[in-house]
Design a protein around this motif. Structure first.
Motif, PDB file in Angstrom:
ATOM      1  N   SER A   1      89.226  28.680  28.645  1.00 29.38           N
ATOM      2  CA  SER A   1      89.291  27.256  28.311  1.00 29.38           C
ATOM      3  C   SER A   1      89.182  27.052  26.809  1.00 29.38           C
ATOM      4  CB  SER A   1      88.165  26.486  29.022  1.00 29.38           C
ATOM      5  OG  SER A   1      86.902  26.954  28.578  1.00 29.38           O
ATOM      6  N   ILE A   2      89.541  25.848  26.376  1.00 23.07           N
ATOM      7  CA  ILE A   2      89.384  25.429  24.988  1.00 23.07           C
ATOM      8  C   ILE A   2      88.605  24.117  24.989  1.00 23.07           C
ATOM      9  CG2 ILE A   2      91.490  26.547  24.164  1.00 23.07           C
ATOM     10  CD1 ILE A   2      92.875  23.800  24.319  1.00 23.07           C
TER      11      ILE A   2
ATOM     12  N   TRP B   1      93.062  26.493  30.502  1.00 19.90           N
ATOM     13  CA  TRP B   1      94.491  26.601  30.173  1.00 19.90           C
ATOM     14  C   TRP B   1      95.222  27.662  30.996  1.00 19.90           C
ATOM     15  CZ3 TRP B   1      96.106  31.323  28.326  1.00 19.90           C
ATOM     16  CH2 TRP B   1      95.145  32.145  27.717  1.00 19.90           C
TER      17      TRP B   1
END
Length: 343
Positions: A45-46, A58
């Motif tokens: 993830s970001i 993502w």
């Protein structure tokens, strides 16, 4: 049953969605069900660009295989974020049934943070996400009626609860009015309307428990307010117990679990007369709601702490978990059938 819950909100985030899911999972496992939660921690993830505490997954192509690997009897989509969308897409493509929930007033939150985005767009987003759901769980009857008027269907009631073994009054209550403490608990974000509370001229001390993107700005603006950061478990219960009044300034929350937690500790609530407080509080018994939040704060000081705790004790997470189970479709659309194998 084997129950899979998909949520973009999970620890270390601290909010009502996470609290509700933690309590639900604990209750379901106590009943003998096998529960797995798919969260951002299971993927890459970001940080969300405008809210770095929220991770955005993502590598969403891994969601389908994760569902298949668990072989669930039923799937619940707790949030309308990237994980929720990926699971929805995979299930819908295979014509598999699922339930979902509306935990927050997403359209109002988006409009608060991005005023150029019309409220109608947010509700179009919600309608599209939840349309294939067999059961869309909401917290109160008022919300069910409100969301129905906005075009959402398959709305079912799933009430929240409170852990009265943790959140309970002090053995001996102090004099709340001798040195009043006005407490806020929750995220420090624009949609929580913190200025409406922190700008009030009130006696005693204002204390804030929580964190979020507005913390630095609020600390600069209100240097006399005590900011405590996140508190958990017994430390959080103690914060409620030491407060004279919990102030709930939000105009957009769907419910507000912190109100139930405060009441269980014997602390009355001051709020605006909007959905959320209207569904939780009893005017003049567990709280005061008024268009003048300062007046509500002063009136709440007069309320019985014993009465607040007594009313909160009527709501448990066990009842909440049974309501959740009653609305869960199996993957083939039936209720409480033998395990369905995924292909």
């Amino acid at each position: 049953m084997r129950i899979l819950i998909v949520s973009d909100a999970w620890t270390p985030q601290v909010n009502g969605v996470v609290t509700s899911l933690q309590a639900l999972i604990s209750q379901l496992r106590g009943m003998g069900h096998q529960v797995k939660l798919l969260s951002p921690g299971d993927f890459r993830s970001i940080p969300c660009p405008t809210y770095p505490e929220i991770p955005l997954v993502w590598n969403l192509w891994r969601v389908g295989p994760a569902i298949r690997a668990f072989q669930p009897d039923c799937v619940h989509l707790a949030t309308e974020g990237p994980l929720g969308w990926a699971a929805r897409r995979w299930l819908k493509k295979r014509n598999l049934a699922f339930s979902s929930a509306i935990h927050t007033r997403y359209p109002e939150y988006v409009s608060t943070r991005c005023p150029l985005i019309p409220l109608s767009w947010g509700y179009a987003y919600l309608r599209h996400f939840h349309r294939p759901s067999q059961a869309v769980l909401v917290t109160t009857e008022h919300l069910r009626g409100e969301f129905f008027a906005r075009g959402l269907r398959q709305l079912k009631l799933w009430r929240k609860g409170v852990d009265c073994s943790l959140f309970k009054p002090l053995p001996v209550a102090g004099d709340a009015q001798s040195d009043p403490v006005f407490l806020y608990v929750g995220r420090l974000a624009a949609e929580k309307n913190l200025d409406a509370f922190l700008s009030l001229d009130l006696p005693g001390l204002k204390r804030v428990v929580g964190d979020g993107p507005q913390r630095h700005a609020l600390q600069q603006r209100y240097p006399r307010v005590e900011f405590c950061g996140y508190q958990h478990g017994h430390a959080l219960a103690e914060a409620y117990q030491q407060a004279s009044v919990l102030v709930f300034p939000s105009l957009t929350d769907t419910y507000g679990l912190v109100m139930l937690e405060a009441l269980a500790c014997g602390t009355p609530v001051a709020a605006f007369a909007v959905r959320g407080p209207l569904d939780v509080l009893q005017q003049g018994i567990t709280g005061y709601m008024h268009e003048d939040l300062g007046a509500a704060c002063r009136q709440a000081l007069q309320l019985s702490r014993e009465g607040c705790a007594r009313e909160a004790a009527k709501q448990s997470w066990t009842v909440s978990a049974h309501e959740f189970l009653a609305e869960q479709p199996l993957l083939d659309g039936e209720l409480y059938m033998p395990s369905v194998l995924l292909t």
